[in-house]
Write an enzyme that holds these catalytic residues in place. Sequence first.
Site, short mmCIF file in Angstrom:
data_model
loop_
_atom_site.label_atom_id
_atom_site.label_comp_id
_atom_site.label_asym_id
_atom_site.label_seq_id
_atom_site.Cartn_x
_atom_site.Cartn_y
_atom_site.Cartn_z
N GLN A 214 -34.08 37.59 -2.92
CA GLN A 214 -35.20 38.34 -3.49
C GLN A 214 -35.17 39.82 -3.06
O GLN A 214 -35.95 40.63 -3.57
CB GLN A 214 -36.53 37.72 -3.07
CG GLN A 214 -36.78 36.35 -3.70
CD GLN A 214 -38.08 35.75 -3.23
OE1 GLN A 214 -38.14 35.10 -2.20
NE2 GLN A 214 -39.15 36.00 -3.97
N HIS B 30 -39.52 25.64 -2.48
CA HIS B 30 -39.58 26.84 -3.33
C HIS B 30 -38.51 27.84 -2.90
O HIS B 30 -37.77 28.39 -3.73
CB HIS B 30 -40.99 27.44 -3.21
CG HIS B 30 -41.19 28.74 -3.91
ND1 HIS B 30 -42.14 28.93 -4.90
CD2 HIS B 30 -40.58 29.96 -3.77
CE1 HIS B 30 -42.08 30.17 -5.33
NE2 HIS B 30 -41.16 30.83 -4.66
N GLU B 31 -38.40 28.06 -1.58
CA GLU B 31 -37.44 29.07 -1.09
C GLU B 31 -35.99 28.58 -1.22
O GLU B 31 -35.10 29.37 -1.53
CB GLU B 31 -37.76 29.45 0.36
CG GLU B 31 -39.15 30.05 0.60
CD GLU B 31 -39.48 31.21 -0.32
OE1 GLU B 31 -38.58 31.95 -0.74
OE2 GLU B 31 -40.68 31.38 -0.63
N HIS C 250 -34.69 29.22 -4.54
CA HIS C 250 -34.22 30.61 -4.74
C HIS C 250 -32.73 30.75 -4.42
O HIS C 250 -32.01 31.49 -5.09
CB HIS C 250 -34.98 31.58 -3.82
CG HIS C 250 -36.27 32.08 -4.40
ND1 HIS C 250 -36.34 32.79 -5.57
CD2 HIS C 250 -37.55 31.99 -3.95
CE1 HIS C 250 -37.61 33.11 -5.81
NE2 HIS C 250 -38.36 32.63 -4.85
N GLY D 23 -43.37 33.26 2.14
CA GLY D 23 -41.95 32.89 2.16
C GLY D 23 -41.14 33.92 1.39
O GLY D 23 -41.64 34.55 0.46
N CYS E 73 -44.98 33.70 -6.36
CA CYS E 73 -43.68 34.15 -5.89
C CYS E 73 -43.70 35.68 -5.84
O CYS E 73 -44.18 36.32 -6.77
CB CYS E 73 -42.60 33.68 -6.87
SG CYS E 73 -40.94 34.17 -6.39
N LEU E 74 -43.16 36.23 -4.75
CA LEU E 74 -43.16 37.69 -4.62
C LEU E 74 -42.31 38.36 -5.70
O LEU E 74 -42.48 39.55 -5.96
CB LEU E 74 -42.67 38.10 -3.22
CG LEU E 74 -43.61 37.71 -2.07
CD1 LEU E 74 -43.01 38.12 -0.73
CD2 LEU E 74 -44.99 38.34 -2.25
NI NI Z 1 -40.44 32.81 -4.63
#
Ligand code: NI
Length: 174
Positions: A51, A136-137, A140, A46, A94-95
């Site tokens: 991000q 989660h996304e 963000h 995701g 998380c990236l």
């Molecule tokens: Ni994330």
Amino acid sequence: MTIKPLVLLPDPVLRQKSDPVERVDDEVRALADDLLETMYDAPGIGLAAIQTGIPRRLLVIDCSKEDEDKAPMVFINPAIVESSDERSVYEEGCLSIPDYYAEVERPAEVTVDYVDRDGKAQQITAEGLLATCLQHEIDHLNGVLFIDHISKLKRDMVVRKFTKLAKSRNLERL
Ligand code: NI
């Protein structure tokens, strides 16, 4: 399509609230494609536009398993309209916080209103990994990170670690 550089903790950009997408046009679709390419390259399951430093309410997800075909999903202006009382726990990563994982408890099922890449209003009810990933996304887009759902002690440790890493990265660039 372009692979975009990822914004990492503790960059304050990650705390920014993203703005709604007003019109789904070719530029928005191109951004979705870039996000998908960036997510697959990472690799991750995701990725939210913020991000990559773009404060727009757009995110991409692919929760397919390794042995399954790719299943790219694009969510524009997603909003959780219903959450189950039942909770589930997943180990999240998380990236923007590479190589850090922690268990997070969230509603097990969510219903999300969103706009698809053709500009059409859609609704999805998700459970399991997709439900967690969506929450989660969407977090963000509101400047919330998964480490906000763990203990303050653990969160402070992670932030300290990534602050040090960011400093050493900047020194290397001198
Ligand atoms: Ni994330």
